[in-house]
Design an enzyme around this catalytic site. Structure first.
Site, mmCIF file in Angstrom:
data_model
loop_
_atom_site.group_PDB
_atom_site.id
_atom_site.type_symbol
_atom_site.label_atom_id
_atom_site.label_comp_id
_atom_site.label_asym_id
_atom_site.label_seq_id
_atom_site.Cartn_x
_atom_site.Cartn_y
_atom_site.Cartn_z
ATOM 1 C CD GLU B 127 -2.688 -1.129 2.608
ATOM 2 O OE1 GLU B 127 -2.561 -0.165 3.401
ATOM 3 O OE2 GLU B 127 -3.486 -2.064 2.785
ATOM 4 C CD GLU B 363 7.848 -12.094 -4.718
ATOM 5 O OE1 GLU B 363 8.211 -12.938 -3.889
ATOM 6 O OE2 GLU B 363 7.112 -12.352 -5.696
#
Lengths: 258, 380
Positions: B127, B363
């Site tokens: 986010e 990641e």
């Protein structure tokens, strides 16, 4: 019932050899000319039912190629391997394959590639058909079943020939006759984890060592070395259209296209 | 490296390489430039099992091992890093959490079409204010009768523009801190599900990375993955496995750069000789080859550990950290070997250079992976 189709395949050397040929699963691959034959067999099986068996003569490393064929969808793999086979020429190879095909009888069809990518003779398919005394059409483009057998279309030198063949019979396939399928991951997993290959030696085929290997080979490779070719770069002049015309003319003249 | 591979692994490498060179090779430059997603190739990949690599056969997958998995990702990324990213994210953090934490009904409903590549998966974690700070998630999923009322603003969603099945990380308990985060599955088409504009990225441009927003979306309670509060556990488990794939992607990009560097060094002549004869260039070639191989071996080790059912958190972090950093260095050297041409779009190395850069960010950044590795080492 469906058809029983045998496809004879070869594990070929990927890179040109230097002096002696060492075959391992890393240095070999399925002969690209055999892929269309496998594809044709698998399509026939999908259309008409039956089984497809891949048969190969070669050292143990050829098992890799048989597994690859099984990953494409082939049901059974048979590897004929024996130390006595070392040095076999195309006649000796055909003798062995004919004996193996005899053992696989009854079959409906036996397919070959037109030739192998490493030795490029194109002998083995037709020689095997002669030894088995079975009809063969070479360079087949398309096949469909008829009431009594098989309708085969063969395109060569601008001619279109059609044949009707009985069962059993044999075929070699034009390299561009069909687009071979890619190997799916699921197929690879199944073939390499669970696919079993039947292994036959000379004694399983009732063949005498005198008809195979170097003893059974009337031809002998005296030496093997890397051929050196010189490449030259040439620029064509003229407008783009003229250059294309000239390029096409040269490709046609040299027999590379057309 | 090949010494350690089984015949099955070799067959995987050979077949995926042949497919990617034929299908993706000719379009890799174009789909990078135009930032377009090659649906035709993706459909073929789906039929070949690339979207369900480790999914059991019973659920429509290929049932492969982790070593075969990293080979597939490396080979796709060697030709097109954006598609390599699509496939690894879909498999590792899109589908795997459903397999590991989903109920039988959930698996039967979502996994088979995902495994066949008919649907694409996405992992919606990041986010505007939550990335490395995993507990900073502000999205909410408030239980209301037979559904969750979900509001979320997810950014940098890999595959976002094409994703059908999205794992949304949201707070089911706004007051429970890290333990208040859960995973709810949202399908494209759900009322309130909005795909934002595609990011105009520096690299991996064929991947439709976008934001995904949910405005008052009502998602059935049965879309909850695992239990309420398990969100971070699900996320971190998925990322443990996911970063093996990103490491493999980085290896693939670096391998492509190495091959191009070697090819160019042999062709390009300066001072009367191919530049591969100049010692300064050979130093770079040696460094590139060594780093590619070291990165590949670390990646291989973490995949083997995963196949053996052993812990691999630290090892996959090492693989991801090293491979992504190596990929940046190797692609940089490939540009350097090409000189001015390396900076031109006439040669593919500038693309590899752009593609490699992001592997140090997504990641888990390199910095976060340093922390994970240090924690693992200090706890031993």
């Amino acid at each position: 019932m469906g058809l029983k189709i045998i496809v004879c395949i070869k594990s070929v050397i990927v890179n040109p050899a230097n002096q002696s040929v060492v075959r391992t699963s890393d240095s070999c691959e399925l002969n690209p000319f055999d892929r269309p034959a496998l594809e044709q067999a698998l399509r026939m099986k999908e259309a008409m039912g039956g089984t497809v068996t891949a048969l190969s003569m070669g050292p143990e490393s050829s098992a890799f190629t048989l597994h690859e064929a099984m990953a494409m969808g082939v049901d059974h793999g048979v590897l004929v391997s024996d130390p006595a086979l070392v040095g076999s020429d195309t006649l000796a190879t055909s003798t062995v394959l004919a004996a193996a095909l005899k053992r696989l009888e009854p079959f409906d069809l036996a397919f070959f590639g037109t030739r192998s990518a490493d030795s490029d003779t194109g002998h083995v398919g037709p020689q095997t058909a002669v030894l088995l005394d079975l009809p063969m059409v070479t360079w087949a483009h398309s096949i469909e079943s008829s009431e009594t057998g098989l309708l085969v279309e063969r395109r060569i030198d601008g001619f279109l020939e059609r044949y009707e063949l009985p069962f059993p019979s044999m075929l070699t396939f034009h390299p561009n006759s069909v687009e071979p399928r890619d190997l799916g991951l699921s197929g690879i997993n199944g073939a390499f984890e669970e696919g079993e290959i039947q292994r036959w030696g000379l004694s399983d085929l009732d063949l005498s060592p005198s008809v195979v290997g170097e003893k059974g080979s009337p031809t002998r490779v005296l030496s093997l070395s890397r051929a050196h070719s010189t490449k030259k770069c040439e620029f064509l002049d003229g407008t783009a259209e003229e250059q294309v015309e000239e390029l096409l003319r040269r490709l046609l003249d040299s027999g590379l296209i057309g | 490296m090949d010494t350690f591979l089984t015949d099955k692994n070799r067959a995987v490498r050979r077949s995926v390489r042949a497919f990617c060179e034929r299908e993706l090779g000719p379009i890799a430059k174009e789909i990078d430039q135009e930032a377009s997603f090659p649906w035709e190739v993706v459909e073929k990949m789906g039929k070949l099992g690339y979207f369900g690599i480790q999914v059991p056969k019973t659920l429509g997958g290929a049932g492969m091992d982790s070593v075969s998995y990293i080979i597939v990702i490396e080979e796709i990324s060697r030709v097109c890093a954006g598609l390599g990213l699509c496939v690894t994210v879909h498999n590792s953090v899109g589908v795997y959490p459903l397999l590991a934490f989903g109920s039988e009904e959930q698996k039967k409903k979502w996994v088979p079409p995902l495994a066949r590549g008919e649907k694409i998966g996405a992992f919606c974690f990041t986010e505007p204010n939550a990335g490395s700070d995993t507990a900073g998630i502000e999205a909410t999923a408030i239980r209301n009768g037979n559904h969750y009322l979900v509001n979320a603003n997810k950014v940098f969603v890999t595959n976002g523009g094409v994703a059908d099945v999205c794992l949304i990380f949201a707070r089911t308990d706004p007051n429970a801190g890290r333990k208040g985060i859960s995973v709810i599955v949202a399908e494209r088409g759900t009322p309130g599900f909005v795909v934002g504009d595609l990011e105009d990225l520096c690299g991996v441009r064929s991947n439709p990375v976008s934001s995904i927003r949910l405005y008052d979306s009502q998602l059935p309670l049965e879309n909850l993955l695992g239990k309420e509060g398990m969100g971070l556990r699900i996320g971190l488990t998925a990322l443990d496995a996911g970063r093996i794939g990103i490491a493999a992607q980085a290896v693939g990009i670096a391998q492509a750069a190495l091959e191009e560097g070697v090819r160019y060094a042999k062709q390009r002549r300066q001072f009367g000789a191919p530049i591969a004869k100049h010692q300064a260039v050979t130093m770079m070639i040696a460094d590139m080859a060594t780093q590619v191989e070291a990165a590949r071996l670390l990646t291989f080790r973490s995949a083997v550990l995963r196949d053996q059912g052993k812990p691999f958190t630290k090892e996959s972090a090492m693989a991801k950290l090293y491979a992504s950093e190596a990929s940046s260095k190797v692609t940089d050297m490939a540009v350097q070997i090409h000189g001015g041409y390396g900076y031109s779009k006439a040669y593919p190395v500038e693309r590899y250079y752009r593609d490699a850069r992001v592997t140090r960010i997504y990641e888990g950044t390199s910095e976060v992976h340093h922390l994970v590795i240090a924690r693992g080492v200090l706890e031993e």
